[in-house]
Design a protein around this motif. Sequence first.
Motif, short mmCIF file in Angstrom:
data_model
loop_
_atom_site.label_atom_id
_atom_site.label_comp_id
_atom_site.label_asym_id
_atom_site.label_seq_id
_atom_site.Cartn_x
_atom_site.Cartn_y
_atom_site.Cartn_z
N MET A 1 16.22 -2.14 8.52
CA MET A 1 15.41 -0.96 8.82
C MET A 1 14.00 -1.41 9.19
SD MET A 1 15.50 2.37 8.69
CE MET A 1 14.32 3.64 8.85
N ILE A 2 13.54 -0.93 10.30
CA ILE A 2 12.20 -1.26 10.78
C ILE A 2 11.24 -0.18 10.27
CG2 ILE A 2 10.81 -1.61 12.83
CD1 ILE A 2 13.50 -2.19 14.30
N ASP A 3 10.18 -0.62 9.58
CA ASP A 3 9.26 0.37 9.04
C ASP A 3 8.27 0.84 10.12
OD1 ASP A 3 7.58 -1.78 9.25
OD2 ASP A 3 6.97 -1.80 7.16
N ASN A 4 7.57 1.91 9.81
CA ASN A 4 6.67 2.53 10.79
C ASN A 4 5.52 1.61 11.20
OD1 ASN A 4 8.03 4.91 11.13
ND2 ASN A 4 6.95 5.97 9.49
N HIS A 5 5.07 0.76 10.27
CA HIS A 5 3.98 -0.16 10.60
C HIS A 5 4.40 -1.12 11.71
CE1 HIS A 5 0.41 -2.55 10.08
NE2 HIS A 5 1.14 -3.63 9.84
N HIS A 6 5.61 -1.65 11.62
CA HIS A 6 6.10 -2.58 12.65
C HIS A 6 6.32 -1.85 13.98
CE1 HIS A 6 7.72 -5.41 9.30
NE2 HIS A 6 6.41 -5.51 9.46
N LYS A 7 6.81 -0.62 13.91
CA LYS A 7 6.97 0.17 15.14
C LYS A 7 5.62 0.42 15.81
CE LYS A 7 10.98 2.78 13.52
NZ LYS A 7 11.44 4.13 13.18
N ASN A 8 4.62 0.76 14.99
CA ASN A 8 3.29 1.02 15.53
C ASN A 8 2.68 -0.24 16.15
OD1 ASN A 8 3.38 3.70 14.81
ND2 ASN A 8 2.31 3.40 12.86
N LEU A 9 2.84 -1.38 15.49
CA LEU A 9 2.31 -2.62 16.04
C LEU A 9 2.97 -2.97 17.37
CD1 LEU A 9 1.94 -4.90 12.88
CD2 LEU A 9 0.13 -4.15 14.42
N ALA A 10 4.28 -2.81 17.45
CA ALA A 10 4.99 -3.10 18.70
C ALA A 10 4.54 -2.13 19.80
CB ALA A 10 6.49 -3.01 18.48
N THR A 11 4.34 -0.87 19.43
CA THR A 11 3.86 0.11 20.40
C THR A 11 2.48 -0.25 20.91
OG1 THR A 11 5.15 1.85 19.32
CG2 THR A 11 3.36 2.56 20.75
N PHE A 12 1.58 -0.65 20.00
CA PHE A 12 0.22 -1.01 20.40
C PHE A 12 0.19 -2.29 21.23
CE2 PHE A 12 -1.23 1.59 16.63
CZ PHE A 12 -1.66 2.64 17.42
N ILE A 13 1.13 -3.17 21.02
CA ILE A 13 1.20 -4.38 21.86
C ILE A 13 1.43 -3.97 23.31
CG2 ILE A 13 2.62 -6.39 22.42
CD1 ILE A 13 2.93 -6.85 19.39
N HIS A 14 2.37 -3.06 23.53
CA HIS A 14 2.63 -2.60 24.90
C HIS A 14 1.43 -1.81 25.46
CE1 HIS A 14 6.79 -3.85 25.14
NE2 HIS A 14 7.01 -3.32 23.95
N LEU A 15 0.89 -0.92 24.66
CA LEU A 15 -0.23 -0.09 25.12
C LEU A 15 -1.51 -0.88 25.32
CD1 LEU A 15 0.34 3.17 23.04
CD2 LEU A 15 0.86 2.76 25.45
N SER A 16 -1.63 -2.03 24.67
CA SER A 16 -2.85 -2.83 24.82
C SER A 16 -2.98 -3.41 26.23
CB SER A 16 -2.88 -3.95 23.78
OG SER A 16 -1.88 -4.92 24.05
N THR A 17 -1.90 -3.38 27.00
CA THR A 17 -2.00 -3.86 28.38
C THR A 17 -2.90 -2.93 29.22
OG1 THR A 17 0.01 -2.68 29.06
CG2 THR A 17 0.26 -4.96 28.32
N PHE A 18 -3.09 -1.70 28.77
CA PHE A 18 -3.98 -0.78 29.47
C PHE A 18 -5.45 -1.14 29.27
CE2 PHE A 18 -0.36 2.36 29.04
CZ PHE A 18 0.00 2.26 30.36
N SER A 19 -5.73 -2.08 28.39
CA SER A 19 -7.12 -2.50 28.18
C SER A 19 -7.69 -3.21 29.41
CB SER A 19 -7.24 -3.39 26.94
OG SER A 19 -6.54 -4.60 27.13
N ARG A 20 -6.84 -3.54 30.37
CA ARG A 20 -7.33 -4.17 31.61
C ARG A 20 -8.24 -3.25 32.39
NH1 ARG A 20 -1.81 -4.13 34.94
NH2 ARG A 20 -1.59 -1.89 35.13
N PHE A 21 -8.18 -1.96 32.12
CA PHE A 21 -9.06 -1.02 32.80
C PHE A 21 -10.47 -1.02 32.21
CE2 PHE A 21 -4.77 0.94 33.34
CZ PHE A 21 -4.67 0.67 34.69
#
Length: 148
Positions: A1-21
Amino acid sequence: MIDNHHKNLATFIHLSTFSRFVIPFGNFIGPIVLWAANKNKSEFIDQHGKQAINFQISVLLYAIIIGTISVPFFIFKLFRGLDVIDFHGFHDFHVNVGEPSPLLYIGGGLGALAIIAFIIELALIVKASLSARDGQPYKYPFTINFLK
Protein backbone atom coordinates in the motif's frame (compact mmCIF):
# COMPACT_ATOMS: atom_id res chain seq x y z
CA MET A 1 0.00 0.00 0.00
CA ILE A 2 1.37 3.36 -1.03
CA ASP A 3 0.71 6.07 1.54
CA ASN A 4 -0.45 9.58 0.69
CA HIS A 5 2.95 11.11 1.44
CA HIS A 6 4.63 9.00 -1.24
CA LYS A 7 1.84 9.76 -3.72
CA ASN A 8 2.22 13.48 -3.04
CA LEU A 9 6.00 13.35 -3.48
CA ALA A 10 5.68 11.51 -6.78
CA THR A 11 3.06 14.01 -7.93
CA PHE A 12 5.29 16.96 -7.01
CA ILE A 13 8.21 15.41 -8.87
CA HIS A 14 6.17 15.52 -12.07
CA LEU A 15 4.71 18.96 -11.37
CA SER A 16 8.13 20.39 -10.53
CA THR A 17 8.95 20.28 -14.24
CA PHE A 18 6.72 23.35 -14.57
CA SER A 19 9.30 25.30 -12.58
CA ARG A 20 11.06 25.91 -15.91
CA PHE A 21 8.67 28.80 -16.40
CA VAL A 22 10.21 30.50 -13.36
CA ILE A 23 13.75 29.09 -13.10
CA PRO A 24 16.04 28.35 -16.06
CA PHE A 25 16.46 24.57 -16.38
CA GLY A 26 13.90 24.14 -13.60
CA ASN A 27 12.41 21.23 -15.52
CA PHE A 28 15.64 19.35 -14.71
CA ILE A 29 16.59 20.85 -11.34
CA GLY A 30 13.18 20.39 -9.66
CA PRO A 31 12.65 16.70 -10.43
CA ILE A 32 16.31 15.79 -9.82
CA VAL A 33 16.38 17.47 -6.40
CA LEU A 34 13.05 15.95 -5.29
CA TRP A 35 13.91 12.52 -6.67
CA ALA A 36 17.45 12.44 -5.21
CA ALA A 37 16.21 13.47 -1.78
CA ASN A 38 13.36 10.94 -1.69
CA LYS A 39 14.27 8.03 -3.97
CA ASN A 40 15.17 5.76 -1.06
CA LYS A 41 11.81 6.25 0.65
CA SER A 42 9.90 4.02 -1.74
CA GLU A 43 10.11 2.26 -5.08
CA PHE A 44 7.04 4.23 -6.20
CA ILE A 45 8.83 7.58 -5.78
CA ASP A 46 11.96 6.17 -7.42
CA GLN A 47 10.03 4.99 -10.51
CA HIS A 48 8.13 8.26 -10.96
CA GLY A 49 11.28 10.33 -10.44
CA LYS A 50 13.20 8.37 -13.06
CA GLN A 51 10.31 8.66 -15.51
CA ALA A 52 10.03 12.43 -15.06
CA ILE A 53 13.78 12.96 -15.50
CA ASN A 54 14.02 10.59 -18.47
CA PHE A 55 11.11 12.37 -20.16
CA GLN A 56 12.66 15.82 -19.73
CA ILE A 57 16.02 14.61 -21.09
CA SER A 58 14.27 12.93 -24.03
CA VAL A 59 12.31 16.10 -24.87
CA LEU A 60 15.54 18.12 -24.80
CA LEU A 61 17.27 15.58 -27.04
CA TYR A 62 14.39 15.59 -29.55
CA ALA A 63 14.38 19.40 -29.63
CA ILE A 64 18.13 19.48 -30.30
CA ILE A 65 17.77 16.95 -33.13
CA ILE A 66 14.91 18.83 -34.81
CA GLY A 67 16.76 22.12 -34.41
CA THR A 68 19.93 20.63 -35.89
CA ILE A 69 18.02 19.30 -38.88
CA SER A 70 16.21 22.59 -39.56
CA VAL A 71 19.12 25.02 -39.13
CA PRO A 72 20.88 24.32 -42.50
CA PHE A 73 17.76 25.37 -44.44
CA PHE A 74 17.84 28.79 -42.84
CA ILE A 75 21.62 29.21 -43.08
CA PHE A 76 21.58 28.57 -46.84
CA LYS A 77 18.71 31.01 -47.26
CA LEU A 78 20.35 33.75 -45.20
CA PHE A 79 23.80 33.48 -46.77
CA ARG A 80 22.70 32.72 -50.33
CA GLY A 81 23.65 36.17 -51.63
CA LEU A 82 27.07 36.24 -49.97
CA ASP A 83 30.22 34.84 -51.50
CA VAL A 84 31.02 32.94 -48.29
CA ILE A 85 28.95 29.94 -49.34
CA ASP A 86 28.93 28.88 -52.99
CA PHE A 87 25.77 26.81 -52.89
CA HIS A 88 23.02 27.24 -55.43
CA GLY A 89 20.71 24.35 -54.53
CA PHE A 90 18.05 26.72 -53.29
CA HIS A 91 18.25 29.20 -56.18
CA ASP A 92 14.50 28.92 -56.82
CA PHE A 93 13.60 30.24 -53.38
CA HIS A 94 12.46 33.83 -53.68
CA VAL A 95 10.79 36.04 -51.12
CA ASN A 96 7.89 37.83 -52.78
CA VAL A 97 4.80 39.33 -51.25
CA GLY A 98 2.68 37.43 -53.73
CA GLU A 99 4.66 34.20 -53.62
CA PRO A 100 6.03 33.09 -50.22
CA SER A 101 9.29 31.21 -49.97
CA PRO A 102 9.19 27.46 -49.30
CA LEU A 103 11.32 28.23 -46.25
CA LEU A 104 8.32 30.08 -44.87
CA TYR A 105 6.33 26.86 -45.12
CA ILE A 106 9.14 24.83 -43.55
CA GLY A 107 9.55 27.35 -40.73
CA GLY A 108 5.80 27.60 -40.21
CA GLY A 109 5.48 23.83 -40.19
CA LEU A 110 8.29 23.45 -37.66
CA GLY A 111 6.77 26.22 -35.55
CA ALA A 112 3.36 24.54 -35.59
CA LEU A 113 5.01 21.22 -34.76
CA ALA A 114 6.83 22.83 -31.83
CA ILE A 115 3.58 24.30 -30.46
CA ILE A 116 1.76 20.98 -30.79
CA ALA A 117 4.65 19.13 -29.13
CA PHE A 118 4.67 21.66 -26.28
CA ILE A 119 0.95 21.18 -25.66
CA ILE A 120 1.34 17.40 -25.75
CA GLU A 121 4.26 17.62 -23.32
CA LEU A 122 2.16 19.65 -20.87
CA ALA A 123 -0.73 17.20 -21.17
CA LEU A 124 1.56 14.22 -20.54
CA ILE A 125 3.04 15.87 -17.45
CA VAL A 126 -0.44 16.52 -16.06
CA LYS A 127 -1.48 12.94 -16.87
CA ALA A 128 1.62 11.56 -15.14
CA SER A 129 1.01 13.69 -12.05
CA LEU A 130 -2.61 12.52 -11.88
CA SER A 131 -1.46 8.90 -12.15
CA ALA A 132 1.01 9.49 -9.32
CA ARG A 133 -1.71 11.10 -7.23
CA ASP A 134 -3.88 8.02 -7.74
CA GLY A 135 -1.02 5.68 -6.83
CA GLN A 136 -0.64 4.27 -10.34
CA PRO A 137 2.63 3.78 -12.21
CA TYR A 138 3.11 5.85 -15.36
CA LYS A 139 5.43 5.58 -18.35
CA TYR A 140 5.81 8.55 -20.66
CA PRO A 141 5.55 7.62 -24.35
CA PHE A 142 8.60 8.05 -26.63
CA THR A 143 10.91 8.30 -23.62
CA ILE A 144 14.48 7.07 -23.72
CA ASN A 145 15.39 5.38 -20.44
CA PHE A 146 18.63 7.07 -19.43
CA LEU A 147 18.02 6.24 -15.76
CA LYS A 148 16.96 2.64 -15.24
